[in-house]
Design an enzyme around this catalytic site. Structure first.
Site, PDB file in Angstrom:
ATOM      1  N   ARG A   1      -1.856   9.770  -3.190  1.00 40.79           N
ATOM      2  CA  ARG A   1      -1.971   8.499  -2.465  1.00 40.79           C
ATOM      3  C   ARG A   1      -2.085   8.762  -0.960  1.00 40.79           C
ATOM      4  NH1 ARG A   1       1.963   3.958  -4.752  1.00 40.79           N
ATOM      5  NH2 ARG A   1       0.431   2.690  -3.617  1.00 40.79           N
TER       6      ARG A   1
ATOM      7  N   SER B   1       8.693  -6.459  -1.893  1.00 35.96           N
ATOM      8  CA  SER B   1       8.185  -6.268  -0.533  1.00 35.96           C
ATOM      9  C   SER B   1       9.201  -6.712   0.516  1.00 35.96           C
ATOM     10  CB  SER B   1       6.869  -7.041  -0.346  1.00 35.96           C
ATOM     11  OG  SER B   1       5.877  -6.549  -1.214  1.00 35.96           O
TER      12      SER B   1
ATOM     13  N   ARG C   1       1.610  -3.112 -12.916  1.00 33.28           N
ATOM     14  CA  ARG C   1       0.738  -4.291 -13.014  1.00 33.28           C
ATOM     15  C   ARG C   1      -0.296  -4.156 -14.135  1.00 33.28           C
ATOM     16  NH1 ARG C   1       3.008  -7.317  -9.346  1.00 33.28           N
ATOM     17  NH2 ARG C   1       3.528  -6.449  -7.291  1.00 33.28           N
TER      18      ARG C   1
ATOM     19  N   GLY D   1       4.809   3.078  -2.681  1.00 33.45           N
ATOM     20  CA  GLY D   1       4.091   3.114  -1.416  1.00 33.45           C
ATOM     21  C   GLY D   1       4.971   2.745  -0.236  1.00 33.45           C
TER      22      GLY D   1
ATOM     23  N   GLU E   1      -2.920  -6.970  -4.945  1.00 36.36           N
ATOM     24  CA  GLU E   1      -1.954  -6.695  -6.009  1.00 36.36           C
ATOM     25  C   GLU E   1      -2.043  -7.701  -7.153  1.00 36.36           C
ATOM     26  OE1 GLU E   1       2.107  -8.677  -4.263  1.00 36.36           O
ATOM     27  OE2 GLU E   1       1.145  -7.103  -3.097  1.00 36.36           O
TER      28      GLU E   1
ATOM     29  N   SER F   1      -2.563  -1.429   4.259  1.00 37.01           N
ATOM     30  CA  SER F   1      -1.933  -2.118   5.381  1.00 37.01           C
ATOM     31  C   SER F   1      -0.523  -1.583   5.638  1.00 37.01           C
ATOM     32  CB  SER F   1      -1.847  -3.618   5.091  1.00 37.01           C
ATOM     33  OG  SER F   1      -0.942  -3.883   4.027  1.00 37.01           O
ATOM     34  N   GLN F   2       0.034  -0.847   4.666  1.00 35.28           N
ATOM     35  CA  GLN F   2       1.372  -0.287   4.853  1.00 35.28           C
ATOM     36  C   GLN F   2       1.429   0.709   6.004  1.00 35.28           C
ATOM     37  OE1 GLN F   2       2.421   1.265   0.996  1.00 35.28           O
ATOM     38  NE2 GLN F   2       2.954  -0.742   0.161  1.00 35.28           N
TER      39      GLN F   2
ATOM     40  N   ARG G   1      -6.919   1.269 -10.121  1.00 33.04           N
ATOM     41  CA  ARG G   1      -6.780   0.044 -10.902  1.00 33.04           C
ATOM     42  C   ARG G   1      -8.118  -0.520 -11.362  1.00 33.04           C
ATOM     43  NH1 ARG G   1      -1.719  -2.858  -7.640  1.00 33.04           N
ATOM     44  NH2 ARG G   1      -0.086  -1.806  -8.853  1.00 33.04           N
TER      45      ARG G   1
END
Length: 449
Positions: A140, A31, A406, A112, A334, A187-188, A365
């Site tokens: 996405r 990030s 993940r 992302g 995450e 939030s991106q 997920r």
């Protein structure tokens, strides 16, 4: 980045027969690295990134910026390693800003940060920039960024999909100004507009209109990094309006930035100490950070471990018992896969809340965790915004990853306590944590497990 073909098949997750005791050097934050690359590319002078993460997502970001004309020179002096592997201490990238230009094609993979942070950058380029990526990237959400850029003056061709693939027709500048978006799904969307905002003619005012905003620590990370390169940012926390962020137009400074270890990627290694009743040290854990992974100290303490932040790093020691947890993960979604894996091994039920947005991540997920843990004998059910996990005696089997890094590390955590777990395509961890299999087996080898 070359991938060992054997790792794309089934990987036998190592089983721990005794407590782990290891030092693991975790590579730099994805990030932070990708935000730093964008800000350095938009700066008015060269800058340096030291100890950057070299992974699929960050190499895609660097490759995209190069395609738009940014110079990125890579140097390596030396590296040091501990029981967990190389910490990449000697690597540095020199960023040479240049006039952004097209035509160019950007491969976002399934990152992302790349698919959302770079369309605003492309709007500042001189010429068309086409964005494409993995099949999952088409699914996405991207509408928030696309619609906002159009309001701010950009021309984008997406054939009405609100998703990839698309082309941004850069005009060399962007008007900017006020814009409303619903960033409930990521939030991106907010971070994407803020990062390029200083280069817009009028700056940018981003007003979030939704009732829910996930992953607030990542927005705080964006704001802190903007301020560190000279941007003026007004936020709700600094006395501004709720859900409104303002960035003033202006030049960005080049920086010499050392990237922090990726605290979210430290999760499986800390979980190993918790699951095995052992001890793991993560060197260079920052005393102050905006990374969401820092909350692991609180969460894993509640689940039965103990944490000590020393001058050298973070030490997590397991007690030999794992407790269930009722926790709101909306700010740190995450971390959900790893926490779910630990919770599946706990001595009491867990409820993970506030993470409905994870259905739109690299994979769904919540559905994936439910299916894969249950197929190992678990008892997981989905709720509207999370998971309920009741401990059961688990057994071996195949743990599918859905090309989600993940998910792979979650399966490895379970494999420590459950014999016979096989991870499908563990190589997908290269997205943000290169060499995970070697780091994982190195940790266990250092322990004599």
């Amino acid at each position: 980045m070359p991938v060992n073909p054997a790792l794309t098949a089934l990987w036998p997750a190592p089983h721990a027969s005794e407590a782990v005791d290891a030092t693991v050097h975790v590579p730099g934050s994805k990030s932070v690295t990708n935000r730093a690359l964008v800000l350095a590319a938009l700066a008015s002078e060269p800058g340096w990134l030291r100890r950057p993460l070299r992974s699929r997502d960050t190499l895609l970001m660097a490759g995209a910026l190069r395609a738009m004309g940014v110079g990125i020179e890579e140097t390596v002096s030396s590296s040091s390693s501990g029981a967990g592997g190389s910490d990449g201490a000697g690597e540095a990238w020199r960023i040479l800003p240049a006039g952004l230009r097209g035509p160019a094609t950007v491969d976002v993979g399934n990152a992302g940060t790349v698919m959302r942070f770079l369309p605003p950058v492309a709007a500042l380029a001189d010429g068309p920039i086409r964005f494409d990526g993995d099949p999952r990237s088409y699914e996405r959400p991207l509408t928030g960024v696309i619609d906002a850029l159009r309001v701010l003056g950009a021309r984008i061709d997406d054939d009405g999909r609100g998703a990839l693939p698309l082309t941004v027709h850069g005009g060399g500048a962007l008007d900017g100004g006020p814009v409303e978006i619903d960033a409930s799904s990521s939030s991106q969307f907010v971070s994407a507009l803020l990062l390029s905002g200083p280069r817009f003619n009028q700056g940018v005012e981003v007003r979030h209109t939704g009732s829910f905003l996930p992953s607030m620590p990542h927005i705080r990370m964006t704001v802190d990094m903007l301020r560190a390169v000279g941007a003026q940012v007004d936020t709700p926390e600094s006395g501004g309006e709720p859900n409104v962020w303002r960035v003033t137009p202006g030049a960005l400074l080049g920086r010499d930035l050392t990237i922090e270890p990726d605290l979210s990627n430290a999760q499986p290694f800390l979980a190993a100490a918790l699951v095995t009743g052992g001890r793991v040290l993560i060197p260079d854990w920052p005393t102050r950070t905006t990374q969401p992974g820092d909350r692991l100290r609180e969460i894993f303490t509640e689940m039965g471990g103990s944490c000590e932040l020393t001058d050298y790093g973070l030490v997590l020691t397991g007690s030999g018992a794992i407790h269930g947890i009722d926790v709101d993960l909306s700010d740190v979604g995450e971390l959900t896969p790893g926490i779910a894996a630990v919770a599946a091994l706990a001595d009491s039920p867990s409820t993970l809340r506030g993470v409905a947005h994870l259905r739109l991540h690299e994979t769904d997920r919540l559905a994936a965790l439910t299916k894969e843990i249950n197929e190992l004998g678990g008892d997981v059910t989905e709720s509207a915004d999370g998971l309920h996990i009741r401990p059961c005696r688990l057994h071996g089997g195949i743990f599918h990853t859905y090309d989600d890094h993940r998910m792979a590390t979650a399966g490895a955590i379970i494999g420590l306590a459950v014999e016979g777990v096989q991870i499908e395509n563990v190589a997908t961890t290269a997205k943000t944590l290169p060499d995970f299999p070697d780091l994982w087996t190195g940790m266990l080898g250092a322990s004599g497990v």
